[in-house]
Enzyme design. Structure first.
Site, mmCIF file in Angstrom:
data_model
loop_
_atom_site.group_PDB
_atom_site.id
_atom_site.type_symbol
_atom_site.label_atom_id
_atom_site.label_comp_id
_atom_site.label_asym_id
_atom_site.label_seq_id
_atom_site.Cartn_x
_atom_site.Cartn_y
_atom_site.Cartn_z
ATOM 1 N N ARG A 169 0.828 -1.206 0.000
ATOM 2 C CA ARG A 169 0.000 0.000 0.000
ATOM 3 C C ARG A 169 0.858 1.251 0.000
ATOM 4 N NH1 ARG A 169 -5.080 0.157 2.328
ATOM 5 N NH2 ARG A 169 -4.588 1.974 3.585
ATOM 6 N N ARG A 173 9.393 6.172 -3.598
ATOM 7 C CA ARG A 173 9.750 6.968 -4.784
ATOM 8 C C ARG A 173 11.064 7.693 -4.579
ATOM 9 N NH1 ARG A 173 5.172 10.331 -2.502
ATOM 10 N NH2 ARG A 173 3.500 9.192 -3.490
ATOM 11 N N ARG A 246 -8.202 -6.854 13.825
ATOM 12 C CA ARG A 246 -7.468 -6.017 14.765
ATOM 13 C C ARG A 246 -8.419 -4.914 15.182
ATOM 14 N NH1 ARG A 246 -3.416 -7.525 17.427
ATOM 15 N NH2 ARG A 246 -2.389 -5.484 17.438
ATOM 16 N N ARG A 277 0.263 5.748 16.510
ATOM 17 C CA ARG A 277 0.354 7.104 15.967
ATOM 18 C C ARG A 277 -0.434 8.084 16.818
ATOM 19 N NH1 ARG A 277 -2.394 5.410 10.165
ATOM 20 N NH2 ARG A 277 -4.075 4.191 11.061
ATOM 21 N N GLU A 303 -3.363 6.432 19.181
ATOM 22 C CA GLU A 303 -4.005 5.233 18.631
ATOM 23 C C GLU A 303 -3.262 3.975 19.076
ATOM 24 O OE1 GLU A 303 -4.868 5.672 14.474
ATOM 25 O OE2 GLU A 303 -4.787 3.508 14.108
ATOM 26 N N TYR A 350 -9.844 -5.232 3.639
ATOM 27 C CA TYR A 350 -9.110 -4.039 4.077
ATOM 28 C C TYR A 350 -9.380 -2.964 3.026
ATOM 29 C CZ TYR A 350 -4.887 -1.469 5.752
ATOM 30 O OH TYR A 350 -4.000 -0.558 6.261
HETATM 31 N N1 UDP Z 1 3.570 1.075 7.657
HETATM 32 C C1 UDP Z 1 4.824 1.101 8.248
HETATM 33 N N2 UDP Z 1 5.284 2.255 8.790
HETATM 34 C C2 UDP Z 1 4.567 3.395 8.777
HETATM 35 C C3 UDP Z 1 3.282 3.387 8.166
HETATM 36 C C4 UDP Z 1 2.811 2.213 7.629
HETATM 37 O O1 UDP Z 1 5.495 0.093 8.282
HETATM 38 O O2 UDP Z 1 5.042 4.405 9.318
HETATM 39 C C5 UDP Z 1 3.097 -0.195 7.086
HETATM 40 C C6 UDP Z 1 2.393 -1.056 8.112
HETATM 41 O O3 UDP Z 1 2.713 -2.397 7.806
HETATM 42 C C7 UDP Z 1 0.946 -0.795 7.854
HETATM 43 C C8 UDP Z 1 0.911 -0.616 6.358
HETATM 44 O O4 UDP Z 1 2.139 0.028 6.061
HETATM 45 O O5 UDP Z 1 0.147 -1.871 8.280
HETATM 46 C C9 UDP Z 1 -0.251 0.202 5.834
HETATM 47 O O6 UDP Z 1 -0.242 1.453 6.459
HETATM 48 P P1 UDP Z 1 -1.364 2.532 6.232
HETATM 49 O O7 UDP Z 1 -0.894 3.754 6.938
HETATM 50 O O8 UDP Z 1 -1.682 2.592 4.799
HETATM 51 O O9 UDP Z 1 -2.564 1.877 7.018
HETATM 52 P P2 UDP Z 1 -3.907 2.509 7.572
HETATM 53 O O10 UDP Z 1 -3.816 3.974 7.444
HETATM 54 O O11 UDP Z 1 -4.992 1.857 6.781
HETATM 55 O O12 UDP Z 1 -3.908 2.060 8.995
#
Ligand code: UDP
Length: 371
Positions: A169, A173, A246, A277, A303, A350
């Site tokens: 996801r 870059r 989760r 976060r 969170e 998801y």
């Molecule tokens: N992820 C990570 N570090 C970060 C942010 C995201 O390793 O700082 C990884 C982590 O495995 C997470 C996935 O990227 O489950 C998807 O993150 P995203 O922020 O897209 O998830 P959401 O916002 O849906 O919780």
């Protein structure tokens, strides 16, 4: 007698409700919660739209979905650019030249590519899990500081036991571009998601705080058709066992300072900080209320991610093999039944918000409706 009963006032249900109303159908929407809008519900506090069930940033490449959703309210031009805090070291996300500069002091794309190329050599053979996928995308250093701890906290499992698609996801870059989503359209409704959903379900009857599954037969008898957007396993009384999720817990605090962290989202990527976060809600609308006035004070949410058990709010489906197989068994039942079971919880997916709307639009179109 209603034409449709929609169980769940979230985004999937609201999209269906809207399309059906437009076609002149009578729709009853019910929800277990006392609020509409499911997990995109926002509460207004002191002009701040608080994302009660976690940060929701709308992003899509789908022209039709964007055109559709923006009919229900004005969207701002918020661009998600989260920051990572690893033991006090700050890094830009997603992984881009700013991150690589902060990590290695390199300033040229070729230098960053060379470091990643050399670090990815440790991965041999097939990519079978998230750890291998991450190291092969960004190398060991970025993995250790920005991925490993965060992912293990979020999913409660080591990265070696998680599917690789989760990390895909995230964009990687070699430009100085902090825009988290590679999306053609991005933004957040200025009046909040609750107002957006309210607009979508205009003209429908709504009953809140009612438990459909407790009184299923009686609710079913009130409508010709049923669209159920709750958990699919609950619909079938967990007959094959519960699907795993989760769940997320938020500790929300109002503070008198005007600026707590200088950004809407800061990820704590080390393993030791207990939360994943901190969200500072006012920055989702540039510190302004919906009339453009600067907001005094601030609201933050820490969170915490934990394993789900029956009775908790399901957030993220655990899309491993075991749960995928279990879902398939429930899906086979649903396919035989005269009910539409769909949405994030109904499809155990998801889903991002745009995908939920896309899925609802497609389902409605398959029944002959137009949007
Ligand atoms: N992820 C990570 N570090 C970060 C942010 C995201 O390793 O700082 C990884 C982590 O495995 C997470 C996935 O990227 O489950 C998807 O993150 P995203 O922020 O897209 O998830 P959401 O916002 O849906 O919780």
């Amino acid at each position: 007698m209603y034409d449709y009963l929609i169980v769940g006032a979230g985004l999937y249900g609201a999209t269906c409700a809207n399309i059906l109303r437009k076609a002149g159908k009578n729709v009853l929407i019910i929800d277990k919660r006392d609020t509409i809008a499911g997990n995109i519900y926002t509460r207004d506090e002191n002009g701040i739209k608080v994302h009660v069930y976690g940060a929701h940033i709308f992003h899509t490449n789908d022209d039709e979905v964007w055109e559709y959703v923006t009919k229900f309210g004005e969207f701002n031009d918020y661009i998600n650019s989260p920051i990572a805090n690893y033991h006090g070291e700050m890094y830009h996300l997603p992984f881009n030249m700013n991150t690589f500069k902060e990590m290695w002091g390199v300033t040229e794309p070729e230098e960053a590519e060379a470091i990643i190329e050399s670090q990815r050599q440790e991965i041999k053979g097939e990519i079978t899990n998230l750890e291998k996928q991450a190291i092969s995308l960004v190398g060991r250093d970025v993995y250790e500081k920005l991925i490993k701890g965060y992912t293990q906290k979020q999913w409660g499992r080591p990265c070696t036991e998680l599917p690789s698609f989760i990390i895909k996801r995230l964009p990687v870059r070699f430009t100085y571009d902090n825009n988290y989503f590679n999306a053609k359209y991005q933004g957040i409704p200025v009046a909040g998601y609750t107002a957006l959903v309210e607009k979508m379900i205009e003209g429908c009857d709504v009953k809140l705080g009612v438990d459909y599954l407790k009184d299923k037969a009686s609710w079913d008898s009130q409508a010709e058709h049923v669209i159920y957007t709750g958990p699919i396993d609950a619909y079938y009384d967990y007959k094959f066992g519960p699907l795993k999720y989760r769940t997320v817990r938020f500790e929300t605090e109002a503070l008198s300072t005007n600026d707590f962290q200088g950004n809407a989202v800061i990820n704590y990527t080390d393993a030791e900080t207990p939360y994943t976060r901190i969200i500072e809600h006012k920055w989702f609308n540039f510190g302004k209320d919906e009339n453009g006035k600067d907001i005094d004070g601030t609201i933050i949410s820490r969170e915490y991610s934990t394993e789900w058990s029956l009775g908790d709010e399901p957030y993220y489906p655990v899309n491993d093999e075991e749960n995928g197989a279990l879902y398939a068994k429930y899906r086979a039942l649903a396919d035989e039944d005269d009910v539409i079971i769909a949405g994030r919880l109904g499809e155990y997916r998801y889903y991002d918000m745009d995908q939920v709307i896309r899925s609802a639009i497609d389902m409605m179109k398959s029944k002959g409706y137009t949007i």
